[in-house]
Motif scaffolding. Structure first.
Motif, mmCIF file in Angstrom:
data_model
loop_
_atom_site.group_PDB
_atom_site.id
_atom_site.type_symbol
_atom_site.label_atom_id
_atom_site.label_comp_id
_atom_site.label_asym_id
_atom_site.label_seq_id
_atom_site.Cartn_x
_atom_site.Cartn_y
_atom_site.Cartn_z
ATOM 1 N N UNK A 157 -29.557 5.895 -4.151
ATOM 2 C CA UNK A 157 -30.017 4.948 -3.133
ATOM 3 C C UNK A 157 -30.234 5.645 -1.796
ATOM 4 N N UNK B 157 -33.260 7.679 -1.688
ATOM 5 C CA UNK B 157 -34.472 6.885 -1.524
ATOM 6 C C UNK B 157 -34.654 6.477 -0.071
ATOM 7 N N UNK B 158 -33.583 5.986 0.533
ATOM 8 C CA UNK B 158 -33.666 5.527 1.921
ATOM 9 C C UNK B 158 -34.033 6.672 2.854
ATOM 10 N N UNK C 241 -35.733 9.086 2.205
ATOM 11 C CA UNK C 241 -37.056 9.580 1.831
ATOM 12 C C UNK C 241 -37.054 10.970 1.207
ATOM 13 N N UNK D 298 -28.348 -1.070 -11.451
ATOM 14 C CA UNK D 298 -27.963 -1.502 -10.100
ATOM 15 C C UNK D 298 -29.136 -1.348 -9.144
ATOM 16 N N UNK E 234 -35.163 -1.269 -5.930
ATOM 17 C CA UNK E 234 -35.363 0.091 -5.426
ATOM 18 C C UNK E 234 -36.134 0.922 -6.431
ATOM 19 N N UNK F 202 -24.895 -3.952 -18.659
ATOM 20 C CA UNK F 202 -26.031 -3.702 -17.775
ATOM 21 C C UNK F 202 -26.413 -4.972 -17.010
ATOM 22 N N UNK G 192 -23.883 -5.365 -14.241
ATOM 23 C CA UNK G 192 -24.080 -4.401 -13.161
ATOM 24 C C UNK G 192 -25.183 -4.869 -12.222
ATOM 25 N N UNK G 193 -26.207 -5.489 -12.811
ATOM 26 C CA UNK G 193 -27.274 -6.053 -11.988
ATOM 27 C C UNK G 193 -26.713 -7.091 -11.015
ATOM 28 N N UNK H 143 -23.628 -7.404 -10.050
ATOM 29 C CA UNK H 143 -22.707 -6.774 -9.101
ATOM 30 C C UNK H 143 -23.481 -6.137 -7.951
ATOM 31 N N UNK H 144 -24.638 -5.581 -8.259
ATOM 32 C CA UNK H 144 -25.443 -4.925 -7.227
ATOM 33 C C UNK H 144 -25.907 -5.924 -6.179
ATOM 34 N N UNK I 221 -30.597 -3.060 4.472
ATOM 35 C CA UNK I 221 -31.148 -2.047 3.581
ATOM 36 C C UNK I 221 -32.543 -2.433 3.119
ATOM 37 N N UNK J 141 -35.110 -2.374 6.053
ATOM 38 C CA UNK J 141 -35.469 -1.014 6.475
ATOM 39 C C UNK J 141 -36.494 -0.418 5.523
ATOM 40 N N UNK J 142 -36.216 -0.547 4.225
ATOM 41 C CA UNK J 142 -37.148 -0.003 3.245
ATOM 42 C C UNK J 142 -38.487 -0.704 3.335
ATOM 43 N N UNK K 135 -40.370 0.640 6.314
ATOM 44 C CA UNK K 135 -40.820 2.029 6.198
ATOM 45 C C UNK K 135 -41.873 2.192 5.104
ATOM 46 N N UNK K 136 -41.903 1.261 4.168
ATOM 47 C CA UNK K 136 -42.847 1.417 3.054
ATOM 48 C C UNK K 136 -44.160 0.672 3.277
#
Lengths: 240, 240
Positions: free
Chosen positions: A20, A23-24, A26, A57, A63, B53, B56-57, B59-60, B90, B93-94, B97-98
């Motif tokens: 992560x 990625x942030x 860059x 995750x 992401x 899995x 976990x998704x 939890x993220x 988060x 920000x992404x 920037x993207x």
DNA sequence: CATTTTTCATTTGTCAGACATTTAAAAACA
DNA sequence: TGTTTTTAAATGTCTGACAAATGAAAAATG
């Protein structure tokens, strides 16, 4: 991509955090492919399932996206406004419902945010915007409308209002905030039913937008705010 | 918890979506425990790793937290403002920037949002708020401050400003928006360096808050906005 | 009897290996 | 050349095993 151990979190958590950050910061470009799960497992010296859980995750946060097949893999995702929007709303709705926020507080925040774009909306609204707002107001006047449909139109109307400001960031932040509060708002309109008055407020606001009258928009929004607050209070007292 | 198949997404995605909806719709209460991974695997008729899995998704997204050991398991998480805040930042920000957002647009949005709480801040600011703002302004005047420290203090100051409105929802939404734009803003202050002027704007705004002068706060913020925009423009032209 | 220690069962975390499925590219073919 | 078939690489899933944490019950101890 570094390979250090930090706290006492699980391996898959640590790995997902490391990727992560890459990625942030860059280090990894948008669209580029991560190594395959097998390669990552070797790099981090863990099993494949651990890597997979880490990737899931990241996928949950948009992401990365994964693709199967040859030349498939995990790719750094280009986050678009739509996706981010969805996530923000989900989080905000849960946040509001789990932290027993006062209706008054939510209401105040919502309308304060909407007023934040009045100035821009007055300057920049197009004729198309006006037409779309008029369309929603027409819909809201139909007497055979279900509560769900009325609320959906209400959301659309306020979203158009925000979009009048022609600032995508403002739209993103505000639409998220406004929509997140909608469940609370719906509670009101579902029970108390006061469509005529709400629609009349909408009409007033619409006229101000049409006339490029920022102050008028603010007044209209404030009126709608206090009316909504009153409704909320009545509802609350009726439960006593 | 239902057990239908919908689209052609992966099993783990579908399962996580189903559980997610159960949480949002409050079928599952905050704090309650999900069945163990083995039980879930049986219920959904899939392998344990698929369930893992899916979890976990969730939890993220802070929807659940897991605990090991006897009487451990996956628990519906009570999402707090702090956590939601982190995630929102988060993502934002992404997003910024993207999507090559214009500096001007970001700037406009940021200050429009901050102005949204001027009225409340003027009414509700406490003496403690004033003291904290003064503290940050003092810090920002120190000449031996690194750029990082200056920016950190800048963020804190604006956050206090927002918190003056005493509306947690407003704070959550705005702090997220403001902090998300900070990297863009930092780019400016890092390169052009004009601390004295920025600090003088901060002082003006602070005085208005102290005097409970909402209009003054707005003017101060607008001045800071146009100054920041000018800096951004200069920086951009210097690259030509 | 009360307290401490030990044991034990439960549950998540991790690993390894296998097979299924998808997909793009390479190879074979007409 | 154009089409079909094959192949290899990658993710998705399943199974079984063991490690590690943890709370509760059982046993030992004073």
């Amino acid at each position: 991509m570094k390979n250090e151990k930090r706290n006492n979190a699980s391996l898959s958590t640590e790995i997902s955090e490391q990727i992560k950050e890459s990625i942030i910061s860059k280090e990894l470009d948008v669209g580029s492919r991560l190594p395959s799960e097998l390669e990552l497992a070797e790099q981090f010296n863990v099993g494949r399932s651990t890597i997979r859980e880490a990737l899931k995750r990241l996928a949950a946060q948009s992401l990365i996206r994964t693709q199967r097949g040859a030349s498939g893999g995990a790719f750094i995702n280009h986050i678009k406004f739509e996706e981010a929007h969805e996530q923000q709303i989900t989080t905000s709705i849960l946040l509001l419902s789990m932290n027993d926020v006062k209706f008054e507080t939510a209401c105040e925040a919502r309308f304060a945010l909407e007023r934040a774009c009045a100035q821009f909306a007055a300057h920049r609204r197009t004729n198309t915007d006006i037409k779309e707002i008029e369309k929603e107001i027409l819909i809201q006047g139909q007497s055979n409308l279900t509560d769900e449909e009325f609320c959906a139109s209400d959301i659309r109307l306020h979203r158009i209002l925000v979009d009048c400001a022609k600032n995508p960031i403002l739209s993103y932040q505000l639409a998220g905030a406004v929509e997140a509060m909608q469940p609370l708002m719906n509670m009101i309109t579902y029970t108390v039913r006061s469509r005529e008055k709400i629609v009349s407020f909408h009409k007033t606001i619409m006229r101000s937008i049409k006339n490029r009258d920022a102050e008028g928009i603010n007044v209209g929004l404030s009126n709608l705010e206090s009316y909504t607050k009153t409704l909320g209070q009545n509802l609350l007292e009726s439960y006593k």
